[in-house]
Scaffold this active site. Structure first.
Site, PDB file in Angstrom:
ATOM      1  N   CYS B  80       0.832  -1.207   0.000  1.00  0.00           N
ATOM      2  CA  CYS B  80       0.000   0.000   0.000  1.00  0.00           C
ATOM      3  C   CYS B  80       0.867   1.257   0.000  1.00  0.00           C
ATOM      4  O   CYS B  80       1.631   1.462  -0.937  1.00  0.00           O
ATOM      5  CB  CYS B  80      -1.010  -0.033   1.151  1.00  0.00           C
ATOM      6  SG  CYS B  80      -2.330   1.179   0.922  1.00  0.00           S
ATOM      7  N   HIS B 181      -4.010  -4.652  -0.103  1.00  0.00           N
ATOM      8  CA  HIS B 181      -3.618  -5.242   1.179  1.00  0.00           C
ATOM      9  C   HIS B 181      -3.787  -6.760   1.119  1.00  0.00           C
ATOM     10  O   HIS B 181      -4.888  -7.249   1.380  1.00  0.00           O
ATOM     11  CB  HIS B 181      -4.483  -4.675   2.309  1.00  0.00           C
ATOM     12  CG  HIS B 181      -4.180  -3.248   2.618  1.00  0.00           C
ATOM     13  ND1 HIS B 181      -3.149  -2.872   3.446  1.00  0.00           N
ATOM     14  CD2 HIS B 181      -4.755  -2.100   2.191  1.00  0.00           C
ATOM     15  CE1 HIS B 181      -3.106  -1.559   3.536  1.00  0.00           C
ATOM     16  NE2 HIS B 181      -4.069  -1.059   2.773  1.00  0.00           N
ATOM     17  N   GLU B 183      -2.911  -8.789   3.226  1.00  0.00           N
ATOM     18  CA  GLU B 183      -3.232  -9.238   4.598  1.00  0.00           C
ATOM     19  C   GLU B 183      -4.700  -9.008   4.950  1.00  0.00           C
ATOM     20  O   GLU B 183      -5.159  -9.457   5.987  1.00  0.00           O
ATOM     21  CB  GLU B 183      -2.301  -8.537   5.599  1.00  0.00           C
ATOM     22  CG  GLU B 183      -2.616  -7.080   5.928  1.00  0.00           C
ATOM     23  CD  GLU B 183      -2.185  -6.071   4.870  1.00  0.00           C
ATOM     24  OE1 GLU B 183      -1.761  -6.485   3.768  1.00  0.00           O
ATOM     25  OE2 GLU B 183      -2.284  -4.856   5.128  1.00  0.00           O
TER      26      GLU B 183
END
Lengths: 251, 206
Positions: B80, B181, B183
């Site tokens: 990001c 992202h 994650e």
């Protein structure tokens, strides 16, 4: 292309998920983290947790369960319910929540929306609105879990909330909530055509076809609780049906 | 051992939790002096604004250390804002220089509403084989950003929103960056993150 989202909503009281949830694979139907990870595997694009704890003690358990949800959930999640200050909001984000949602307190103190947005970014701030049809036309904003009328017009409040800095509106039709009669599409159209931010439709899902109706009315995302919890159909079934109808979905 | 750079810009928690879930060894370091001796990969996360983040990287000594680290052939992963910081500069606020490791300049997305938030799909331009296997064309990832790197020579994959197309994965030698992202992108995101780390650590060892 940006995908439309399907969001299961879990009510949490004193750290436990309430409203019966029926999954065969579930060991502990009350554990927010275990349910969250099952929904993630089922294809939930996002999760919303609504803390309905009435006591201070119940709210205190929030830190623990938010933290354990964050350890196991790798899709975004929102936490709402009784958040009354920007510090509380920041704490939840620090524990791993992606967004916070505010409702009653935002109506009482609209500046709270701005404070949260400055601190966390508008993408992390959801304003939840409980809307009830007025006999004379239009919709009125209710607060305190839908128990207290405010006199505010829903469309006007939604647009004020956006100008205060919220990044998303979670719009619940009180008239449809729990009825399985479908989302209030007129309400959705009225709000979606007024505000620029994404609107999440809530209240009334009973059939797979209801989800498409809400998206056609302009919703960016659709939230549902009981149809998923009771296994009437799965998130995957809803997403596949919507993809067939031409909506961009993450499958 | 993976080092997560904590330069005070945003939440390192989500990235750390994902690495823990994947069973990987990691450590958070606030200055290069805190780097453990057995580092194999530097991971630069970040959310928030470019200019203050670039300043913090400079002040903490990370800027020079990361540039030196990659010059000597070691692997780096940016996520990001961490990916945007690898670029030449950003036009967020006043033009601010980045690390200059990836070609191109970060600019504001011309879409409404901003930020670009939600699940969006990627298309590979220069496929990286093990990563493409983990996340083929059309795989969706979670994005939250208002600025982006236009598609340029270091773009490995692109993503479109409204009429704008930008770099969603960049890759150059031992450096990989994701605008999204991984994650927060569910099972596919975790798989991509895992494969990327494996790939980069192999490169670092070679």
């Amino acid at each position: 292309m940006l995908m439309r989202r399907i969001i299961p909503c879990l009510d949490v009281k004193d750290g436990r998920v309430v409203k019966g949830i029926h999954f065969k694979s579930l060991r502990d139907a009350g554990d927010p983290a275990e349910l969250a990870s099952i929904y993630m595997d089922e294809g939930a694009d996002e999760l919303t947790f609504l803390d309905i704890s009435a006591s201070l003690e119940g709210v205190r358990t929030r830190h623990q369960w938010v933290q354990s949800v964050a350890e196991r959930l790798f899709v975004p999640f929102t936490v709402g319910g009784g958040i009354s200050s920007a510090d509380e909001a920041r704490e939840l984000i620090a524990l791993g929540a992606d967004k916070i949602s505010i409702n009653t307190k935002a109506v009482a103190e609209p500046e709270l929306i701005t404070k949260c947005a400055r601190l966390l970014g508008s993408q992390a701030v959801v304003v939840a609105i409980d809307a009830k049809r007025r006999p004379s036309g239009g919709w009125e904003v209710y607060v305190k879990g839908g128990t207290e009328p405010t006199g505010l017009d829903v469309v006007a409040w939604a647009s004020a909330a956006v100008s205060k800095g919220c990044g998303e509106i979670l719009l619940t039709s009180m008239d449809r909530d729990g009825t399985t009669a479908g989302y209030d599409c007129e309400l959705l159209e009225a709000v979606c055509s007024t505000v620029e931010v994404p609107v999440i439709a809530s209240g009334g899902a009973g059939e797979i076809a209801h989800f498409a109706e809400a998206l056609r009315a302009g919703a960016s995302a659709v939230l549902a609780a009981s149809v998923f919890h009771f296994g009437k159909f799965s998130i995957r079934q809803v997403k596949e049906a919507l993809a067939k109808e031409g909506f961009p979905m993450r499958l | 051992m993976i080092v997560i750079v904590d330069y005070g810009a945003g939440n390192v928690g989500n990235v750390a939790r994902a690495l823990r879930y994947l069973g990987l060894d990691w450590q958070i370091a606030s200055t290069p002096a805190n780097m453990p001796h057995d580092v194999e990969l530097i991971l630069l996360p970040g959310v928030g604004a470019f200019a203050p983040a670039a300043k913090k990287l400079e002040e903490s000594g990370w800027r020079d250390s990361i540039i030196e680290w990659t010059r000597s052939g070691h692997p780096l992963l940016g996520i990001c804002l961490g990916m945007q910081l690898l670029c030449e500069c950003s036009f967020e606020d006043d033009p601010t220089p980045g690390l200059g490791l990836i070609k191109g300049k970060v600019s504001k997305l011309d879409i409404r509403p901003l930020p670009h938030m939600g699940w969006n799909d990627i298309r590979w331009l220069r496929p990286i084989s093990p990563l493409q296997k983990a996340a083929p064309d059309g795989s969706a990832f979670y994005f939250v950003h208002s600025f982006a790197l236009p598609v340029g020579e270091d773009a490995a994959a692109e993503t479109s929103v409204q009429n704008v197309t930008f770099s969603s994965i960049v890759a150059k030698g031992n450096i990989i960056g994701f605008q999204f992202h991984p994650e927060r992108s569910g099972p596919v995101g975790l798989r991509l993150l895992q494969r990327t780390i494996q790939l980069l650590e192999r490169k670092g060892g070679a």
